[in-house]
Design a protein around this motif. Structure first.
Motif, PDB file in Angstrom:
ATOM      1  N   VAL A 123      11.583   3.557  -0.621  1.00 60.47           N
ATOM      2  CA  VAL A 123      12.288   2.371  -0.141  1.00 60.47           C
ATOM      3  C   VAL A 123      13.170   2.742   1.052  1.00 60.47           C
ATOM      4  O   VAL A 123      13.344   3.913   1.368  1.00 60.47           O
ATOM      5  N   TYR A 124      13.752   1.725   1.660  1.00 55.64           N
ATOM      6  CA  TYR A 124      14.759   1.890   2.711  1.00 55.64           C
ATOM      7  C   TYR A 124      14.271   2.731   3.885  1.00 55.64           C
ATOM      8  O   TYR A 124      14.988   3.587   4.402  1.00 55.64           O
TER       9      TYR A 124
ATOM     10  N   ARG B  98       0.122   2.308   0.187  1.00 48.78           N
ATOM     11  CA  ARG B  98       0.352   2.646   1.600  1.00 48.78           C
ATOM     12  C   ARG B  98       1.721   2.209   2.099  1.00 48.78           C
ATOM     13  O   ARG B  98       2.337   2.894   2.912  1.00 48.78           O
ATOM     14  N   ARG B  99       2.168   1.046   1.679  1.00 45.67           N
ATOM     15  CA  ARG B  99       3.441   0.537   2.197  1.00 45.67           C
ATOM     16  C   ARG B  99       4.570   0.885   1.222  1.00 45.67           C
ATOM     17  O   ARG B  99       4.337   1.237   0.070  1.00 45.67           O
ATOM     18  N   GLU B 100       5.774   0.766   1.728  1.00 47.79           N
ATOM     19  CA  GLU B 100       6.937   0.940   0.856  1.00 47.79           C
ATOM     20  C   GLU B 100       6.917  -0.088  -0.270  1.00 47.79           C
ATOM     21  O   GLU B 100       6.382  -1.189  -0.122  1.00 47.79           O
ATOM     22  N   TRP B 101       7.570   0.278  -1.365  1.00 50.79           N
ATOM     23  CA  TRP B 101       7.695  -0.663  -2.472  1.00 50.79           C
ATOM     24  C   TRP B 101       8.625  -1.805  -2.093  1.00 50.79           C
ATOM     25  O   TRP B 101       9.675  -1.603  -1.481  1.00 50.79           O
ATOM     26  N   GLY B 102       8.237  -3.036  -2.456  1.00 55.23           N
ATOM     27  CA  GLY B 102       9.100  -4.202  -2.307  1.00 55.23           C
ATOM     28  C   GLY B 102       9.204  -4.914  -3.639  1.00 55.23           C
ATOM     29  O   GLY B 102       8.188  -5.208  -4.283  1.00 55.23           O
ATOM     30  N   HIS B 103      10.426  -5.198  -4.063  1.00 52.07           N
ATOM     31  CA  HIS B 103      10.638  -5.747  -5.403  1.00 52.07           C
ATOM     32  C   HIS B 103      10.117  -7.177  -5.559  1.00 52.07           C
ATOM     33  O   HIS B 103       9.937  -7.651  -6.674  1.00 52.07           O
ATOM     34  N   ASP B 104       9.880  -7.859  -4.440  1.00 52.31           N
ATOM     35  CA  ASP B 104       9.523  -9.276  -4.523  1.00 52.31           C
ATOM     36  C   ASP B 104       8.032  -9.530  -4.321  1.00 52.31           C
ATOM     37  O   ASP B 104       7.600 -10.678  -4.198  1.00 52.31           O
TER      38      ASP B 104
END
Length: 644
Positions: free
Chosen positions: A446-447, A492-498
């Motif tokens: 993240v971030y 592949r992408r960062e984790w997103g909570h939504d």
């Protein structure tokens, strides 16, 4: 919902609190407060109703307001229980499903406020903030798991944890992209975790929290699972199903801080009841949250009761305690002049230290077959050692140093890795000082840090090879393991909570191959005692060669000590295939190749050792025998000695 009574009243002659309860609570040693405070459905004199109890020592008046009295303050007034600071009363003819809050009139400053019940076992989903009268009736079906879980949670058992955020694991796009419910998760999650070979799941905080985007780390309901995914019983059902599949459940638990939301614990009765009054002790500058006053007896009772509540009522198998470092140091994230020294002039939070020790003592006294896990990011000594030798008493501790060093190493261009070789080898200087878990957690994806796959250098083939190598190196190391969801198939992408994980990636070979590799590593880790029985014991690990920085190769032996089983792990951290690479080994005979991250079924180039090698009596690396290996590019290899 039960209809509103025609003649609302509060019967203050009904009590659930004995004199002993009051004494132990005020002394800080009552650790089952959830049976006494909050809202409890009871029968009194043949009449069904609810007993309410609240700790608010600075209150001048406390009343229960809710759907049963049109939210009118003063209609159901509670009475104080002696000098305890507790208020209680019985409201007849109301039942399960009623919404309620406590209206508090403070003794000072004309302060009045409506508060959510700190001991509520179910609350409305945010942004609504009322508590719900509920029960915890549930018929558990996990008796076999509970009878045998000691062996699953033991320190010599294979523990491989799948860390996950319930709301973003999978979603239902055809229904507004909503999260799965507890029951929906129960139909898919246990089978998936089992098939992947993980032994435990760890949920990011499911305790009630006001802001979904906080991932649960700002808790307002320390006894209530979030209603975002269903009822308490439906959460129990999820745990029950995981247990039926032989999967342990660890909950993230956050006693380090709490949010300042007006309906929550902050400035509860017109005083700083749960938190320190002085912001140099009671306010966390990083998270803009309140810090518990661990020196207050009733606060210790509250927090330890919360920990035991989840173990007792929800059958959970462990608690991961968040941000322990922030609790231990008075100057944590503070500048000079922004903190108050302890009575000896030091920076250690003596009250927090004593609280953590008592917490672990009480947990292991009541539930010796569970584990507590500390997220502690400094070199505080003996975090996972017993309190009777001066430790904090945790069962396990996250190895944050390994995580930082390893990810720093892997991001290096392979050409320059030889200059960072010590980041691979330094861990063995301290690896057995604590009972470590190797965490590749949500915090690392993240971030702007990128996904694990996104951190790997090189072209696409090399990125996937590096990720397989990372996981192979991790599973070869002595320690328990933790991997955040999505990493197992190369998100592949960062984790997103939504949003949900990108499960559609698993239709592609590269991602399916990573998934297969992680599953095979997990199953090997469980199957081979040499890889787990001495995870936390220096007798289970031996370097073969930790000094080949020029080739960026490391090699070591894992063993369990109770048998002749030996497993050799060799890692090549460059894309250069190495033929005829000779290594010393402790004994002659056949060494069978168990796993090879460069095998074609994992997306590799297919380099290998034709199923194994034979050791010859040529001494090397201080060993009597040696083997000649083919080391594939960016690979980890596992060999088992054939002792027959």
């Amino acid at each position: 919902m039960t209809k509103m009574p025609g003649n609302p009243k509060t019967d203050n002659h009904v009590t659930l609190l004995s004199m002993d309860d009051v004494y132990l609570f005020n002394e800080g040693t009552h650790f089952h407060l959830y049976d006494k405070l909050g809202a409890h459905l009871i029968q009194h004199g043949g009449t069904a109703g609810v007993h309410f109890a609240l700790w608010a020592p600075n209150a001048q008046e406390v009343s229960v307001i809710g759907t049963f009295n049109d939210w009118k303050k003063g209609r159901h007034v509670l009475t104080p229980v002696r000098e305890s600071g507790v208020w209680e009363g019985f409201v007849p003819d109301i039942g399960k499903g009623m919404l309620y809050k406590f209206h508090i009139v403070s003794r000072t400053g004309g302060y009045e406020v409506d508060k959510t019940d700190p001991f509520a076992i179910f609350n409305e989903t945010p942004p609504k903030t009322a508590s719900i009268v509920w029960d915890l009736d549930y018929e558990w079906r996990d008796s076999q798991w509970m009878a045998n879980r000691r062996k699953h949670n033991a320190l010599n058992a294979p523990i491989s944890i799948y860390e996950m955020h319930l709301g973003s694991w999978k979603r239902v796009p055809e229904d507004g992209n909503r999260s799965l419910t507890y029951r929906e998760l129960a139909t898919t999650l246990p089978e998936y975790v089992k098939s992947m070979g993980f032994t435990h799941v760890q949920f990011l905080p499911i305790m009630d929290h006001p802001f979904f985007g906080s991932w649960g780390y700002q808790v307002t309901g320390y006894f209530a699972p979030t209603g975002n995914y269903g009822t308490p019983q439906e959460f129990m059902y999820l745990i029950d199903e995981l247990h039926r599949y032989g999967i342990g459940v660890i909950l993230d638990w956050v006693p380090s801080h709490f949010p300042t939301d007006g309906h929550g614990l902050s400035f509860f009765d017109g005083t700083h009841l749960y938190e320190h009054e002085d912001p140099r002790q009671g306010f966390h500058p990083d998270w803009n949250t309140c810090i518990f006053n661990y020196g207050r007896n009733e606060v210790r009772s509250f927090l330890i009761s919360s920990a035991l509540f989840w173990l007792e009522k929800y059958h959970v198998d462990g608690l991961r305690v968040d941000a322990v470092a922030s609790m231990l140091y008075l100057d944590y994230s503070r500048k000079e002049g922004q903190w108050i020294a302890n009575r000896y002039g030091g920076r250690e939070n003596l009250d927090a230290i004593e609280f953590l020790r008592r917490l672990n003592e009480e947990i292991y006294r009541a539930y010796p077959d569970v584990q507590t896990v500390a997220e502690e990011s400094t070199a505080w000594p003996m975090v996972s050692r017993p309190t009777y030798v001066g430790g904090l008493g945790f069962g396990l501790k996250w190895d944050m140093g390994w995580m930082h060093d390893t990810l720093e190493y892997f991001k290096q261009d392979t050409l320059f890795r030889k200059y960072h070789h010590n980041k691979l080898t330094f861990r063995t200087m301290y690896a057995f000082f604590e009972n470590f878990v190797l965490p590749l957690s949500h915090d690392e994806v993240v971030y702007g840090k990128a996904s694990l796959l996104g951190r790997m250098p090189g072209n696409e083939w090399q990125q996937f090879a590096n990720l397989r190598l990372l996981f192979g190196y991790m599973f070869g190391q002595p320690a328990k393991k933790l991997l955040f969801m999505g990493g197992e198939f190369g998100q592949r992408r960062e984790w997103g909570h939504d949003t949900a994980l990108d499960w559609e990636l698993t239709q592609y070979d590269q991602h399916r191959n990573i998934q297969r590799w992680v599953a095979d590593l997990n199953h090997l880790y469980q199957r081979e005692s040499a890889l787990h029985a001495r995870d936390l014991n220096s007798g289970g690990f031996e370097w073969i060669d930790c000094n080949d920085a020029e080739s960026s190769v490391i090699s070591f032996i894992r063993k369990d000590g109770s048998s002749d089983d030996l497993i050799l792990i060799v890692c090549n951290f460059t894309p250069i295939p190495r033929r005829n690479y000779r290594l010393g080994v402790p004994c002659g005979g056949s060494w069978r190749e168990l796993l090879n991250s460069d095998a074609t079924q994992y997306g590799g180039s297919g380099w290998g050792n034709f199923g194994g090698v034979t050791a010859v009596p040529i001494p090397l690396h201080g060993r009597t025998h040696s083997v000649t290996l083919a080391l594939p590019p960016l690979s980890s290899l596992f060999f088992k000695h054939d002792s027959r």
